[in-house]
Design a protein around this motif. Structure first.
Motif, PDB file in Angstrom:
ATOM      1  N   ILE A 164      -0.676 -26.596   4.269  1.00  0.00           N
ATOM      2  CA  ILE A 164      -2.089 -26.726   4.601  1.00  0.00           C
ATOM      3  C   ILE A 164      -2.148 -27.295   6.008  1.00  0.00           C
ATOM      4  O   ILE A 164      -1.722 -28.417   6.251  1.00  0.00           O
ATOM      5  CB  ILE A 164      -2.827 -27.638   3.602  1.00  0.00           C
ATOM      6  N   GLN A 165      -2.656 -26.491   6.944  1.00  0.00           N
ATOM      7  CA  GLN A 165      -2.581 -26.813   8.351  1.00  0.00           C
ATOM      8  C   GLN A 165      -3.959 -26.897   8.993  1.00  0.00           C
ATOM      9  O   GLN A 165      -4.873 -26.157   8.626  1.00  0.00           O
ATOM     10  CB  GLN A 165      -1.772 -25.735   9.085  1.00  0.00           C
ATOM     11  N   TRP A 166      -4.063 -27.798   9.972  1.00  0.00           N
ATOM     12  CA  TRP A 166      -5.264 -27.883  10.802  1.00  0.00           C
ATOM     13  C   TRP A 166      -5.124 -26.911  11.959  1.00  0.00           C
ATOM     14  O   TRP A 166      -4.052 -26.773  12.556  1.00  0.00           O
ATOM     15  CB  TRP A 166      -5.407 -29.297  11.333  1.00  0.00           C
ATOM     16  N   THR A 210       4.854 -33.318   1.225  1.00  0.00           N
ATOM     17  CA  THR A 210       5.202 -33.919   2.506  1.00  0.00           C
ATOM     18  C   THR A 210       4.003 -33.767   3.437  1.00  0.00           C
ATOM     19  O   THR A 210       3.216 -32.830   3.299  1.00  0.00           O
ATOM     20  CB  THR A 210       6.426 -33.247   3.149  1.00  0.00           C
ATOM     21  N   THR A 211       3.861 -34.703   4.373  1.00  0.00           N
ATOM     22  CA  THR A 211       2.753 -34.634   5.324  1.00  0.00           C
ATOM     23  C   THR A 211       3.306 -34.531   6.728  1.00  0.00           C
ATOM     24  O   THR A 211       4.038 -35.412   7.187  1.00  0.00           O
ATOM     25  CB  THR A 211       1.847 -35.882   5.212  1.00  0.00           C
ATOM     26  N   MET A 212       2.978 -33.437   7.397  1.00  0.00           N
ATOM     27  CA  MET A 212       3.411 -33.198   8.768  1.00  0.00           C
ATOM     28  C   MET A 212       2.287 -32.489   9.495  1.00  0.00           C
ATOM     29  O   MET A 212       1.583 -31.654   8.916  1.00  0.00           O
ATOM     30  CB  MET A 212       4.667 -32.322   8.806  1.00  0.00           C
ATOM     31  N   ILE A 213       2.100 -32.789  10.780  1.00  0.00           N
ATOM     32  CA  ILE A 213       1.036 -32.133  11.521  1.00  0.00           C
ATOM     33  C   ILE A 213       1.445 -30.738  11.984  1.00  0.00           C
ATOM     34  O   ILE A 213       0.591 -29.902  12.256  1.00  0.00           O
ATOM     35  CB  ILE A 213       0.591 -32.965  12.743  1.00  0.00           C
ATOM     36  N   ASN A 214       2.758 -30.478  12.057  1.00  0.00           N
ATOM     37  CA  ASN A 214       3.230 -29.168  12.507  1.00  0.00           C
ATOM     38  C   ASN A 214       3.563 -28.277  11.322  1.00  0.00           C
ATOM     39  O   ASN A 214       3.952 -28.761  10.253  1.00  0.00           O
ATOM     40  CB  ASN A 214       4.472 -29.317  13.391  1.00  0.00           C
ATOM     41  N   LEU A 215       3.415 -26.979  11.522  1.00  0.00           N
ATOM     42  CA  LEU A 215       3.801 -26.026  10.498  1.00  0.00           C
ATOM     43  C   LEU A 215       5.317 -26.016  10.399  1.00  0.00           C
ATOM     44  O   LEU A 215       6.016 -25.736  11.365  1.00  0.00           O
ATOM     45  CB  LEU A 215       3.288 -24.624  10.855  1.00  0.00           C
ATOM     46  N   ASN A 258       9.585 -24.725 -11.781  1.00  0.00           N
ATOM     47  CA  ASN A 258       8.174 -25.100 -11.677  1.00  0.00           C
ATOM     48  C   ASN A 258       7.917 -26.040 -10.511  1.00  0.00           C
ATOM     49  O   ASN A 258       6.877 -26.680 -10.451  1.00  0.00           O
ATOM     50  CB  ASN A 258       7.700 -25.750 -12.985  1.00  0.00           C
ATOM     51  N   ARG A 259       8.873 -26.103  -9.599  1.00  0.00           N
ATOM     52  CA  ARG A 259       8.706 -26.972  -8.446  1.00  0.00           C
ATOM     53  C   ARG A 259       7.915 -26.253  -7.368  1.00  0.00           C
ATOM     54  O   ARG A 259       8.098 -25.072  -7.128  1.00  0.00           O
ATOM     55  CB  ARG A 259      10.060 -27.404  -7.888  1.00  0.00           C
ATOM     56  N   ILE A 260       7.019 -26.996  -6.729  1.00  0.00           N
ATOM     57  CA  ILE A 260       6.293 -26.440  -5.591  1.00  0.00           C
ATOM     58  C   ILE A 260       6.299 -27.477  -4.480  1.00  0.00           C
ATOM     59  O   ILE A 260       5.832 -28.606  -4.649  1.00  0.00           O
ATOM     60  CB  ILE A 260       4.850 -26.032  -5.974  1.00  0.00           C
ATOM     61  N   ASN A 261       6.874 -27.097  -3.356  1.00  0.00           N
ATOM     62  CA  ASN A 261       6.964 -27.972  -2.190  1.00  0.00           C
ATOM     63  C   ASN A 261       5.792 -27.673  -1.264  1.00  0.00           C
ATOM     64  O   ASN A 261       5.662 -26.551  -0.763  1.00  0.00           O
ATOM     65  CB  ASN A 261       8.289 -27.750  -1.464  1.00  0.00           C
ATOM     66  N   ILE A 262       4.959 -28.676  -1.053  1.00  0.00           N
ATOM     67  CA  ILE A 262       3.725 -28.508  -0.294  1.00  0.00           C
ATOM     68  C   ILE A 262       3.793 -29.357   0.964  1.00  0.00           C
ATOM     69  O   ILE A 262       4.037 -30.563   0.892  1.00  0.00           O
ATOM     70  CB  ILE A 262       2.501 -28.923  -1.133  1.00  0.00           C
ATOM     71  N   ASN A 263       3.576 -28.737   2.110  1.00  0.00           N
ATOM     72  CA  ASN A 263       3.481 -29.475   3.374  1.00  0.00           C
ATOM     73  C   ASN A 263       2.012 -29.525   3.776  1.00  0.00           C
ATOM     74  O   ASN A 263       1.359 -28.481   3.913  1.00  0.00           O
ATOM     75  CB  ASN A 263       4.295 -28.790   4.466  1.00  0.00           C
ATOM     76  N   VAL A 264       1.475 -30.730   3.954  1.00  0.00           N
ATOM     77  CA  VAL A 264       0.037 -30.890   4.154  1.00  0.00           C
ATOM     78  C   VAL A 264      -0.240 -31.695   5.418  1.00  0.00           C
ATOM     79  O   VAL A 264       0.453 -32.668   5.717  1.00  0.00           O
ATOM     80  CB  VAL A 264      -0.618 -31.616   2.945  1.00  0.00           C
ATOM     81  N   ASP A 317      -1.402 -37.557  16.545  1.00  0.00           N
ATOM     82  CA  ASP A 317      -2.228 -37.258  15.375  1.00  0.00           C
ATOM     83  C   ASP A 317      -3.654 -37.734  15.607  1.00  0.00           C
ATOM     84  O   ASP A 317      -3.936 -38.522  16.520  1.00  0.00           O
ATOM     85  CB  ASP A 317      -1.652 -37.913  14.117  1.00  0.00           C
ATOM     86  N   ALA A 318      -4.553 -37.264  14.764  1.00  0.00           N
ATOM     87  CA  ALA A 318      -5.977 -37.564  14.905  1.00  0.00           C
ATOM     88  C   ALA A 318      -6.276 -39.039  14.644  1.00  0.00           C
ATOM     89  O   ALA A 318      -7.182 -39.615  15.258  1.00  0.00           O
ATOM     90  CB  ALA A 318      -6.788 -36.682  13.955  1.00  0.00           C
ATOM     91  N   ALA A 319      -5.523 -39.655  13.731  1.00  0.00           N
ATOM     92  CA  ALA A 319      -5.789 -41.055  13.405  1.00  0.00           C
ATOM     93  C   ALA A 319      -5.532 -41.961  14.609  1.00  0.00           C
ATOM     94  O   ALA A 319      -6.316 -42.878  14.895  1.00  0.00           O
ATOM     95  CB  ALA A 319      -4.924 -41.495  12.222  1.00  0.00           C
ATOM     96  N   THR A 320      -4.449 -41.708  15.330  1.00  0.00           N
ATOM     97  CA  THR A 320      -4.147 -42.504  16.525  1.00  0.00           C
ATOM     98  C   THR A 320      -5.196 -42.279  17.607  1.00  0.00           C
ATOM     99  O   THR A 320      -5.624 -43.216  18.286  1.00  0.00           O
ATOM    100  CB  THR A 320      -2.751 -42.143  17.060  1.00  0.00           C
ATOM    101  N   MET A 321      -5.613 -41.015  17.755  1.00  0.00           N
ATOM    102  CA  MET A 321      -6.650 -40.710  18.739  1.00  0.00           C
ATOM    103  C   MET A 321      -7.964 -41.410  18.389  1.00  0.00           C
ATOM    104  O   MET A 321      -8.675 -41.919  19.266  1.00  0.00           O
ATOM    105  CB  MET A 321      -6.882 -39.202  18.820  1.00  0.00           C
TER     106      MET A 321
END
Length: 312
Positions: free
Chosen positions: A153-155, A136-141, A102-108, A228-232
């Motif tokens: 979930i990618q921008w 996990t949070t990463m800007i790259n796929l 039931n584990r789901i690894n999500i990269n956002v 990243d957008a926050a730094t910009m």
């Protein structure tokens, strides 16, 4: 007749047992050590290596007396065989170990995680109480297989053609700058004299914006990109240049007097939708066969993420 490896555009893989023996010989450096590990005779190991060499029509080892040395082709192949067996092991663990089922690894995307997802994630837990969420949070796929990621979930602009992709919410931008810089911008053409700021993943966004405003792309003066957008956003507030700020953030910063929208808050609302970035659910089609992954995909695509605009 030697077995054919290639058939049309498809690669016919050698016998799995031969690859397993090859990997053991490569790791241990000798036929006897591989035989001891695999609980077979050295002759059986030698036969499997010969079968693999005949199948691939290449020499994998050089025999020098009792010593064998891998050829350059063998060294290259060993990296892929290692990765393959590690993938097999991960898959076996996933289906056999109850803690994985039931584990789901999500990269956002970090922005989506903080602005949209975190406040609602417990709603998914309510629907699927047994779900074991790993975020996990990463800007790259990320690499879905190598990094054991189930969904991402990618921008971006939805251009991941090899995966199932669903738009969750648009991320409209506002041209913003510090109050001091705003005094130097009265028309869109003034942007060509300014330093333009953008995240690494948004190198194409300013050209899209400028074209929308009727400005030739080759007229861009100076660009600075950020991880990243926050730094910009912080760089824009500091006066380093003109940034494309997410509308939710722009409204907050403009109200606080930290930023100004010199061409108006709604200056980009008429852009073509395909040129407006957004946050997308990206998932390999096969991953949806896992019930918990399918449940998450169903839940997240049914959410009205645009309602988060009320937060600003």
């Amino acid at each position: 007749m030697k077995p054919e490896v290639m058939s049309g555009n498809h690669t016919r893989l050698p016998p799995l047992n031969a690859l397993r023996v090859f990997w053991a010989v490569t790791r241990l450096g000798s036929l006897r050590a591989a035989a001891d590990e695999l609980l077979v005779t050295p002759q059986a190991v030698s036969q499997q290596i010969k079968l693999l060499e005949d199948t691939l029509n290449i020499r994998l080892f050089e025999r020098k007396g009792r010593i064998i040395e891998p050829t350059e082709q063998a060294i290259v192949l060993s990296h892929f065989v290692q990765a393959g067996f590690e993938e097999f092991a991960a898959g076996v663990r996933r289906v056999s170990n109850s803690s994985y089922r039931n584990r789901i690894n999500i990269n956002v995307s970090p922005y989506f995680a903080t602005r949209y997802l975190m406040e609602r994630l417990e709603h998914f837990r309510d629907q699927v109480p047994g779900a074991d969420l790993r975020l996990t949070t990463m800007i790259n796929l990320k690499d879905f297989a190598a990094d054991e990621v189930d969904v991402s979930i990618q921008w971006g602009f939805g251009t991941w053609k090899e995966y199932d992709v669903a738009l969750l919410v648009r991320d409209p931008k506002v041209i913003c700058c510090s109050p001091a810089l705003a005094q130097r911008i009265s028309t869109a053409s003034d942007l060509t004299e300014m330093t333009l700021l953008h995240p690494v993943l948004a190198r194409s966004l300013w050209p899209k914006v400028l074209r929308h405003l009727g400005i030739e792309v080759n007229e861009i003066a100076v660009e600075v990109e950020f991880q990243d957008a926050a730094t910009m956003r912080r760089a824009t507030i500091s006066g380093m240049g003109v940034g494309l700020i997410s509308k939710l953030d722009a409204l907050v910063d403009i109200q606080a007097g930290q930023l100004v929208a010199p061409l108006g808050i709604d200056g980009l609302t008429a852009m073509d939708e395909e040129d407006v970035p957004g946050f997308y659910l990206v998932v390999p089609r096969a991953h949806k066969r896992a019930k918990v992954v399918a449940a998450f995909c169903d839940w997240i695509t049914k959410q009205d993420w645009a309602a988060a605009d009320d937060i600003a």
